[in-house]
Design an enzyme around this catalytic site. Structure first.
Site, PDB file in Angstrom:
ATOM      1  N   GLN A  20       1.260  37.595 -14.443  1.00  0.00           N
ATOM      2  CA  GLN A  20       0.321  38.540 -15.029  1.00  0.00           C
ATOM      3  C   GLN A  20      -0.836  37.849 -15.734  1.00  0.00           C
ATOM      4  OE1 GLN A  20       3.426  40.018 -17.885  1.00  0.00           O
ATOM      5  NE2 GLN A  20       1.720  40.044 -19.347  1.00  0.00           N
ATOM      6  N   CYS A  39       2.380  43.703 -18.160  1.00  0.00           N
ATOM      7  CA  CYS A  39       3.788  43.575 -17.778  1.00  0.00           C
ATOM      8  C   CYS A  39       4.352  44.887 -17.251  1.00  0.00           C
ATOM      9  CB  CYS A  39       4.598  43.071 -18.952  1.00  0.00           C
ATOM     10  SG  CYS A  39       4.580  44.172 -20.398  1.00  0.00           S
ATOM     11  N   ASN A  78      10.794  38.042 -14.437  1.00  0.00           N
ATOM     12  CA  ASN A  78       9.670  38.136 -15.356  1.00  0.00           C
ATOM     13  C   ASN A  78       8.361  38.048 -14.578  1.00  0.00           C
ATOM     14  OD1 ASN A  78       8.264  38.299 -17.770  1.00  0.00           O
ATOM     15  ND2 ASN A  78       9.245  36.536 -18.711  1.00  0.00           N
TER      16      ASN A  78
END
Length: 351
Positions: A151, A157, A313
């Site tokens: 990101q 996120c 993630n």
């Protein structure tokens, strides 16, 4: 006066004595330094310079470089002290080592719980009657997880969490693993969500349903900042979902039932300093339940000593275990470690 490489010699000498009197059991080829690196200013400078080369860092001035060195040094001492204490996970010198923790939180988180109102799903929790879930699930091995994305310094996120779950259910239903466009959510989903300034996954699921789908990443590439919603892209192919559901709050068994059937969007508190430098192992460190980061749960499993959830993630593949973190489960807390059971949801797709 500008900070210098020769400053804080007393602090360094003190830290050296601490290193000399402590047993180190971690593999330092993994964490990015060895104990001798903390023994002198020259070694610290050499380590910093090699770290700069490894991560391609460029600073605008000597003053900025000196400032970053001081932050790097402070982070290194935190990493080293933590690695002496913890047993199930370890920290390392990753690409975020020249950022203060406040800078890191401002740049890389982005969940906005203050926007949150539990949306009513079209149906009840789908997996409440599921029995006999497997002991191990890894949707990466089942072909339902795209490569780890990054990101960057955009607080998006929530979009990456949403997209990972949609990519997963789309592959499960169609057999096609298609990388989808976070940028479209950032640019176009603006009724409730706020682009690089945060958002929530349920609102993004609702947008995808009402908007008729989400475009491929190759047709709407990520630019790491807010752009203009491009309606002309509607002519290209989209991936659709039929709805979304919320996992019952603070219920580990419900989350595992859902996760056994598809990847999930989950929220966690990732503002603890150990998250910034997590490098491997099963994380069981200190964290609260003030949700501030959207991620994706893509599996679960166990080691001989501890059970965990596999979390994807969006901080790039250099962070953690090639972009993933294993988070301890069966903690005895209803909300789970870092609040991971507080706000989980998943999209549905008709076959």
């Amino acid at each position: 006066m500008s900070p210098s490489y020769c400053s804080m010699l007393f602090f360094i000498a003190f830290s050296v004595s601490m290193v000399a009197n402590s047993a180190i059991s971690h593999d330092f080829s993994i964490v990015g330094y060895i104990p001798d690196d903390l023994k002198s200013t020259d070694r610290l400078i050499d380590l910093f310079e090699s770290w700069i080369d490894k991560h391609g860092k460029i600073y605008k001035s000597v003053e900025e470089k000196l400032q970053r060195f001081e932050i790097f040094k402070n982070n290194l001492f935190h990493i080293d002290e933590t690695n002496k204490k913890v047993t199930n996970y370890w920290l390392g010198l990753n690409e975020f080592a020249d950022l203060s923790h406040e800078e890191f939180k401002k740049m890389y988180l982005g969940l906005k719980v203050d926007l949150y109102k539990r949306r009513e799903s079209p149906e009840e929790f789908t997996y409440k009657d599921v029995q006999g879930i497997p002991k191990f699930v890894d949707w990466r091995k089942k072909g339902a997880v795209t490569p780890v994305k990054n990101q960057g310094s955009c607080g998006s996120c929530w979009a990456f969490s949403t997209v990972a779950a949609v990519e997963g259910i789309n592959q499960i239903v169609t057999g096609n693993l298609t990388s989808l466009a976070e940028q479209e959510l950032i640019d176009c989903d603006t009724t409730y969500n706020n682009g690089c300034n945060g958002g929530l996954m349920d609102y993004a699921f609702a947008f995808i349903v009402s908007n008729g789908g989400l475009h491929k990443e190759e047709d709407y590439p990520y630019i790491m900042e807010e752009g203009t919603c491009d309606m002309r892209k509607e002519e290209s192919e989209v991936v659709t979902i039929s709805g979304y559901h919320d996992v019952p709050q603070n219920n580990e068994q419900s989350l595992l039932k859902a996760l056994a059937n598809q990847p999930l969007s989950v929220a966690i508190e990732a503002s603890g300093r150990d998250f910034q430098f997590y490098s491997g192992g099963v994380f069981d460190g200190h964290c609260g339940t003030a949700l501030d980061h959207g991620v994706a749960a893509v599996g679960y499993g166990s080691t001989t000593a501890v059970d965990y959830i596999i979390v994807k993630n969006s901080w790039g593949p250099k962070w953690g275990e090639k972009g993933y973190i294993r988070m301890k489960r069966n903690t005895g807390k209803p909300e789970g470690l870092c609040g991971i059971y507080k706000m989980a949801s998943y999209p549905t797709k008709n076959k």
